[in-house]
Design an enzyme around this catalytic site. Structure first.
Site, short mmCIF file in Angstrom:
data_model
loop_
_atom_site.label_atom_id
_atom_site.label_comp_id
_atom_site.label_asym_id
_atom_site.label_seq_id
_atom_site.Cartn_x
_atom_site.Cartn_y
_atom_site.Cartn_z
N GLY A 60 41.75 24.96 41.78
CA GLY A 60 42.65 24.28 40.85
C GLY A 60 43.40 23.30 41.25
N THR A 61 44.77 23.84 41.77
CA THR A 61 45.75 22.79 42.25
C THR A 61 45.04 21.38 42.32
OG1 THR A 61 47.19 24.82 42.87
CG2 THR A 61 47.62 22.57 43.74
N ASN A 98 54.41 28.24 42.07
CA ASN A 98 54.03 28.36 41.05
C ASN A 98 54.62 29.71 39.94
OD1 ASN A 98 52.17 30.11 38.22
ND2 ASN A 98 50.94 29.62 40.55
N ILE A 130 40.56 32.91 45.87
CA ILE A 130 40.91 34.34 46.16
C ILE A 130 42.32 33.96 44.99
CG2 ILE A 130 42.23 35.20 48.45
CD1 ILE A 130 43.80 33.07 48.81
N LYS A 164 38.31 39.28 39.83
CA LYS A 164 39.58 37.83 40.66
C LYS A 164 40.64 39.59 41.55
CE LYS A 164 41.57 34.11 40.39
NZ LYS A 164 42.49 33.28 39.80
N ASN A 196 41.74 39.28 35.89
CA ASN A 196 42.95 38.68 36.97
C ASN A 196 43.31 39.99 37.38
OD1 ASN A 196 45.23 37.44 38.33
ND2 ASN A 196 46.20 36.79 36.43
N LYS A 237 42.90 29.81 31.50
CA LYS A 237 44.25 30.49 31.53
C LYS A 237 43.73 32.04 31.16
CE LYS A 237 48.99 31.08 32.83
NZ LYS A 237 49.28 31.12 33.90
N GLY A 257 53.86 33.39 35.34
CA GLY A 257 54.46 34.03 33.99
C GLY A 257 53.06 34.25 33.35
N CYS A 267 47.78 38.22 39.63
CA CYS A 267 48.77 38.00 39.10
C CYS A 267 50.01 38.56 40.00
CB CYS A 267 48.89 37.60 38.07
SG CYS A 267 49.98 36.11 37.73
#
Ligand code: FMN
Length: 323
Positions: free
Chosen positions: A283-284, A88, A209, A183, A146, A64, A91, A149
């Site tokens: 991922g998911t 999601n 992505i 990313k 990252n 993460k 945050g 986000c």
């Protein structure tokens, strides 16, 4: 299992198909046993997955996003299922740099595969400081920045502006010889421009992505089903967009691409390679099937073998555009 003839005339077993790949960097290439890594934010720092799968089944671990300061994230609800995917609004909850180095990194290092740290900041200096501190940690094998986000107010500022992307990557480049993966966000009109900016800044690899900005609305409530108005869409619903963006990014730059978005089957990995990715992240799908990779690697070897490939990397960028 069938066996094919190699160029030298000896039969090639599927188990011999070479899945290895690498991410280049000024300090030398990061060699990976195969192209598949977990996507940041869907794998914790590995420990939650230990009861289900050896984290080392992945060719590298990406945890993460880590920020300098500890973050508690957004108010709940922070996830919701959507058709063929999820939204999601986590945050960027994370323990912060100090706790990460002290408590999480040593455990990740024990998995025995490279650890790529995904970093996030509010300012350029945040990214630089994160890199400076982490670069001297022997357990760190690379960075994923990252800059994409959508779930924090300042999260996208770098990723939406080529100049800011270039400057940020260049500032981080000055701090490390380890691989830098930039990313990128799909929430731009020209992914090629962003990819070029990251490459010019010194990125060794571009990952595409991150999630697409979306909403889930409860009309009776006249409000969001999430704790904030918008969230990030991921899962199978975004795979067509991700494939298109990997294809476009791979045509714009010469550094390798890491494809992310909606991978739920071994064949999807191969689709991403064909459009130009040399690595991918899942991922998911890990929420549904955390141990999927224990089966996928053999399945990918078989698929590649049946196609007459000795090296999986021979598929990379072989897409032939019609018309
Ligand atoms: C719950 C959740 C949390 C995420 N957190 C992060 C994060 O902290 N940092 C990041 O770079 N991407 C994060 N992502 C984006 C994923 O890494 C990935 O880019 C995206 O989900 C698309 O891949 P997928 O369709 O396979 O999930 C998150 C995604 C999800 C679903």
């Amino acid at each position: 299992m069938t066996s094919l003839q190699s160029e030298s005339g000896t039969p090639v077993a599927a188990s011999r198909v070479d899945l290895s790949t690498e991410i280049p960097s000024p300090g030398g290439p990061l060699r990976l046993a195969h192209p598949i890594m977990p996507a940041s934010g869907t794998f914790g720092y590995g420990e939650e997955f230990e009861p289900f799968v050896d984290p080392a089944v992945f060719s590298a671990i990406i945890g993460k996003s880590i920020s300098r300061e500890r973050r508690t994230g957004n108010p709940p609800p922070r996830t919701i299922e959507t058709p063929a995917g999820m939204l999601n609004s986590i945050g960027l909850q994370n323990p912060g740099l100090d706790a990460f180095v002290e408590s999480y990194l040593p455990r990740m290092a024990q998995y025995g595969v490279p650890v790529i740290v995904n970093t996030v900041g509010r300012t350029l200096e945040d990214y630089v400081e994160l890199t400076r501190v982490l670069d001297v940690e022997p357990a760190v094998a690379g960075f994923e920045l990252n800059i994409s986000c959508p779930n924090v107010n300042e999260g996208l500022q770098f990723g939406l502006d080529p100049e800011a992307t270039r400057a940020l990557v260049a500032a981080v480049r000055a701090e490390t010889k380890l691989p830098i993966i930039a990313k990128l966000t799909p929430n731009v009109t020209d992914i090629g421009e962003q990819a070029v900016a990251a490459e010019e800044g010194g990125a060794d690899c571009i990952s595409v992505i991150n999630t697409l900005v979306g909403m889930s609305v409860d009309w009776r409530k006249r409000g969001s089903r999430l704790g904030r108005a918008t969230g990030g869409l991921s899962g199978p619903a975004i795979r067509p967009v991700a494939l298109r963006m990997v294809w476009q990014a791979s045509q714009a730059v010469s550094v390798p691409i890491c494809g992310i978005g909606g991978i739920t089957r071994p064949e999807h990995v191969l689709e991403f390679l064909v459009v130009g990715a040399s690595t991918v992240q899942v991922g998911t799908h890990l929420f549904r099937d955390p141990a999927c990779l224990t089966r996928w690697l053999d399945e990918i070897r078989d698929l590649a073998h049946d196609e007459g490939l000795e090296r999986l990397s021979d598929l990379v960028g072989t897409f032939e555009a019609a018309g």
